[in-house]
Each structure stands twice: as C-alpha cells, then as structure tokens.
Design a protein around this motif. Structure first.
Motif: not given
Length: 304
Positions: A152-161, A241-253
């Motif tokens: 779930n943490d990685l779905l919000k954004g990558n931190f493993i380069a 993941y409700h919060e993750t989905h909202a955050f992903f849509l925000y980033i797309l915006g």
C-alpha cells in the motif's frame, strides 16, 4: 582501472548489470564506482543498447577480467537491456546500476552483509538524486518501515530506486523489468516483487548517487502519461485502499494541472469525494481562480 585486492573464496559472486546508450562522456565514472568496490568478487555486465557514439570504444579499452560487454543489435530500451544482462548473469546475486550514476565504494559489501543477516530476497538503500540545477534530494526522505503495509505504501509512490537494488538471482530471473514501461520502471518492478510475496529489507544508508541527465527518462518522458499507465495497471489494487486511491487521483490532477484544466478538475473533485484533503481542495480552488500559472511563474523565478 582494476584495484589490487584479494577475492575471498567464501564471498559469493555478485553480478552487476549496467544498461547504457550513448553515455561515452560519463560512463567511466559509473564503471569505476563498480570495479573499485570493496567487495571484490563481482562480474560487471554492461549492455550496450545500440549506442551510436564512442561508448563501445571506451568499454573495450577497459582492462579488467571482471568486465563483460554485451552489444544489442538495435536500441531496445533500458528495460530490455537490463533483462538481457540479467539473463546471462552468473552471480548468486544481481545488483542494478545505471551508466549515469555512481555507487559508494562499500555499497555491495554492505548490501551483501545486509542480505545475509536478514535473509531477504531484495535489499534496497537510500540514494542521493541530483537534478540538472544541482539540487539534491534524498530518496527515500523518511524512515521506511517494512511491514504488511509495504505494498500500500508503494502504491502511493515509489521509494525504491533501481540503482539501490541488490537481489537474489532467483528473484531477478522470475521478475523482469517490463519493456512496456517507459518511465517509473523501478516502481512497476518493485510493486510486482512485493505483490508476489518476496521478502524486502531496507538498509538506511546513502550508498548511491543518481545524476539526472538531459536525456534521462525523468526529463524526456511525459510524467502524466506515465502515472496514468501505473494507475491503470494497478487500479484494482489502488481502489482497495480508500486513502491511497484519493491520493493517486490528487497526484494525477497535479501532473496535468498546467496542460488540461478540465481534466485536473475532474481528478481533484474525484479525490475529494473519496476523502477530503486540504491539498486537493487548495489545488482545486487555485486552479479555478487562475492562480496556478501565477504560482508556477514565481516558482520558476525562485529556482532560477
């Protein structure tokens, strides 16, 4: 270029894979950071992805028996080149590197010990990213807790380069980099690794430095389209993941705010409907008041 040193028999072979394309002017620095590692029992596989400059000439001038050069007939992209190198790797472990980045000289030694200590399938560390203006960023920039929430943490954004990854050969053989992904290749890769249940551990030390180039994928590849690709590929999981989905849509915006006001509005509103956040609300207000361009201009002046 080869340093004098003894390869301990008890140390297992580590294969380092570097894909490269037209990096004649900078690749030596990257190669030196591998061949001069304190961990000596390595093979360095450099996959030339159809370079048209002097990259191959430079590579062939390096005298080190640990170096292996693979030449692809045509330019196939970074992921295909990485996979080609991994396919011929002989090591018990595979480490991913890039031709415009450098490693701390103790990186492989520390990650080897980390994998042995934790018995993980993949070890990653921190890195320093330096952009074209010389601005530095540490990735990840916060403490990472490896638990059941990692996916779930990685779905919000990558931190493993990718250049921080060292993994067991079995993992490298079973999970490949997808050539269809043009940007965020490491993000897509680690999402699939975690989803398959491989054990990942975090070494909280800065052991690599990434230098953004004019032709880096982060510069030449459309960010919005790349995020949409990740969103569509993992949409079913994101929606769990409700919060993750909202955050992903925000980033797309955010990523399409300056080019498509109508679409950005749609994303911000959809995000707010799932979960209210001041960031999404503020962006929505600023966008519709025409203030986004104003603040963007100020930011450019500050950066310059």
């Amino acid at each position: 270029m080869e340093m004098k040193g003894k390869i301990l028999k008890e140390n297992e072979l580590i294969s380092v894979v570097i894909p490269t394309y037209n990096r004649a002017n900078i690749i030596l620095k990257s190669i030196e950071s591998v061949l001069n590692q304190t961990y000596r029992n390595i093979e360095l596989i450099i996959v030339d992805d159809g370079s048209t400059d002097d990259t191959l000439h430079i590579l062939r001038g390096i005298e080190d028996k640990r170096l292996r050069i693979v030449q692809l007939e045509k330019n196939s992209g970074m992921c295909s080149a990485r996979n080609a190198g991994t396919n011929i790797a002989k090591g018990e472990y595979v480490a991913i590197h890039d031709s415009d980045d450098v490693w701390n000289l103790e990186k492989l030694e520390k990650q080897y010990k980390h994998i042995k200590k934790t018995n993980c399938d993949l070890s990653f560390c921190k890195m320093k990213r330096i952009d074209l203006r010389g601005k530095e960023q540490i990735v990840p920039n916060k403490d990472i807790i490896i638990d059941d929430n990692l996916y779930n943490d990685l779905l919000k954004g990558n931190f493993i380069a990718s250049i921080t990854i060292m993994m067991k050969r079995e993992l490298a053989s079973n999970v490949v980099f997808d050539p269809e992904v043009r940007r965020f290749t490491d993000w897509d890769f680690v999402l699939r690794v975690v989803k398959l249940g491989y054990k990942i551990e975090y070494l909280p030390e800065i052991l690599a430095t990434s230098y953004i180039q004019n032709d880096s994928s982060a510069i030449i590849t459309n960010k919005y389209k790349s995020i949409v690709f990740i969103y569509n590929r993992y949409k079913d999981d994101i929606k769990l993941y409700h919060e993750t989905h909202a955050f992903f849509l925000y980033i797309l915006g955010v990523t399409c705010s300056f080019n498509n006001k109508k679409l950005a509005n749609t994303y911000f509103i959809a995000s707010l409907k799932l979960q209210f956040s001041w960031n999404a609300f503020t962006r929505l207000v600023f966008l519709n008041l025409g203030l986004m361009q104003f603040f963007r201009g100020i930011k450019k002046k500050i950066n310059n």
